[in-house]
Design a protein around this motif. Structure first.
Motif, short mmCIF file in Angstrom:
data_model
loop_
_atom_site.label_atom_id
_atom_site.label_comp_id
_atom_site.label_asym_id
_atom_site.label_seq_id
_atom_site.Cartn_x
_atom_site.Cartn_y
_atom_site.Cartn_z
N VAL A 145 -11.02 6.43 4.26
CA VAL A 145 -11.69 6.57 2.97
C VAL A 145 -12.91 5.66 2.95
CG1 VAL A 145 -11.44 6.31 0.46
CG2 VAL A 145 -9.50 7.09 1.84
N THR A 146 -14.04 6.20 2.51
CA THR A 146 -15.24 5.38 2.31
C THR A 146 -15.18 4.84 0.89
OG1 THR A 146 -16.52 6.80 3.79
CG2 THR A 146 -17.76 5.39 2.29
N ILE A 151 -9.30 -6.62 -2.24
CA ILE A 151 -9.77 -6.60 -0.85
C ILE A 151 -8.73 -5.93 0.04
CG2 ILE A 151 -10.21 -8.09 1.16
CD1 ILE A 151 -11.54 -10.06 -0.91
N ASP A 152 -7.47 -6.27 -0.15
CA ASP A 152 -6.41 -5.67 0.67
C ASP A 152 -6.33 -4.16 0.49
OD1 ASP A 152 -5.84 -8.19 1.66
OD2 ASP A 152 -4.06 -8.48 0.38
N VAL A 153 -6.46 -3.70 -0.75
CA VAL A 153 -6.39 -2.25 -0.99
C VAL A 153 -7.63 -1.56 -0.41
CG1 VAL A 153 -6.36 -0.44 -2.76
CG2 VAL A 153 -4.87 -2.44 -2.99
N VAL A 154 -8.79 -2.15 -0.59
CA VAL A 154 -10.02 -1.55 -0.03
C VAL A 154 -9.90 -1.43 1.48
CG1 VAL A 154 -12.50 -1.91 0.37
CG2 VAL A 154 -11.54 -2.18 -1.93
N THR A 155 -9.45 -2.47 2.15
CA THR A 155 -9.32 -2.40 3.61
C THR A 155 -8.23 -1.41 4.03
OG1 THR A 155 -7.92 -4.38 3.63
CG2 THR A 155 -10.26 -4.70 4.06
N GLU A 156 -7.17 -1.32 3.24
CA GLU A 156 -6.12 -0.32 3.50
C GLU A 156 -6.70 1.09 3.41
OE1 GLU A 156 -2.61 1.48 0.69
OE2 GLU A 156 -2.79 -0.70 0.75
N LEU A 157 -7.47 1.35 2.36
CA LEU A 157 -8.08 2.67 2.19
C LEU A 157 -9.06 2.98 3.32
CD1 LEU A 157 -8.71 2.51 -1.66
CD2 LEU A 157 -7.01 3.93 -0.48
N ARG A 193 -13.98 9.69 -0.57
CA ARG A 193 -15.10 8.85 -1.02
C ARG A 193 -14.79 8.35 -2.43
NH1 ARG A 193 -16.77 13.13 1.72
NH2 ARG A 193 -18.11 12.83 3.52
N LEU A 194 -14.68 7.04 -2.55
CA LEU A 194 -14.34 6.43 -3.83
C LEU A 194 -15.35 5.36 -4.20
CD1 LEU A 194 -10.50 5.88 -3.29
CD2 LEU A 194 -11.59 7.72 -4.58
#
Length: 159
Positions: A69-70, A58-64, A31-32
């Motif tokens: 990962v939430t 956006i790319d990193v958030v979707t990767e996580l 959870r970040l």
């Protein structure tokens, strides 16, 4: 890294913060909260975003998220005590309480690190100390600010 708690990354949508998010996820964080001054555009527009900075975030958030990962990305200036209060409300975040903080927020003034001018160091350390006061106040409900104070104090001591 405890997967049952939330970790906050200030400057979380910048290059350093995004790399910190990846690192925490590799260590087991699930959870970040990524805080940045500009935030992210609405999710519905993500497929059409082409500007480099938001596209990278956006790319990193979707990767996580693909890794389980939430992620909550918030537009927030960490030195704004009133706005930072949302970080103390697990219900508002939709996550457990924040138990870890990475301070990756900063400004780049186009200078080499070993050669900063006194004025730029004053601006940098002032914003870091101000951010530390906000974090300490906003997140002090459980008294767990000692590591935050230690890390920020090292910046002042190094000056």
């Amino acid at each position: 890294m405890r997967p049952d708690c939330t970790h906050l990354i200030t400057g979380g949508l910048g290059a350093v913060g995004l790399e910190a998010a990846r690192h925490l996820a590799r260590l087991g964080a699930r959870r970040l909260v990524l805080v940045g001054r500009s935030g992210l555009p609405p999710r519905s527009s993500w497929p059409t975003v082409t500007d480099h900075s938001p596209r990278s975030a956006i790319d990193v958030v979707t990767e996580l998220e693909r890794l389980g990962v939430t992620v909550r990305a918030l537009s927030l200036h960490i030195t704004d005590a009133r706005a930072a209060r949302v970080l103390t409300d697990p219900e508002a975040l939709g996550m457990p309480p924040i138990r870890g903080i990475v301070h990756a927020a900063g400004t780049f003034q186009g200078q080499l690190v070993p050669l900063p001018q006194p004025r730029s160091m004053s601006v940098l350390s002032g914003s870091r100390c101000s951010a530390n006061r906000v974090r300490s106040t906003a997140l002090a409900s459980d008294g767990s600010t000692s590591q935050t104070e230690l890390c920020s104090a090292s910046l002042v001591a190094d000056r």
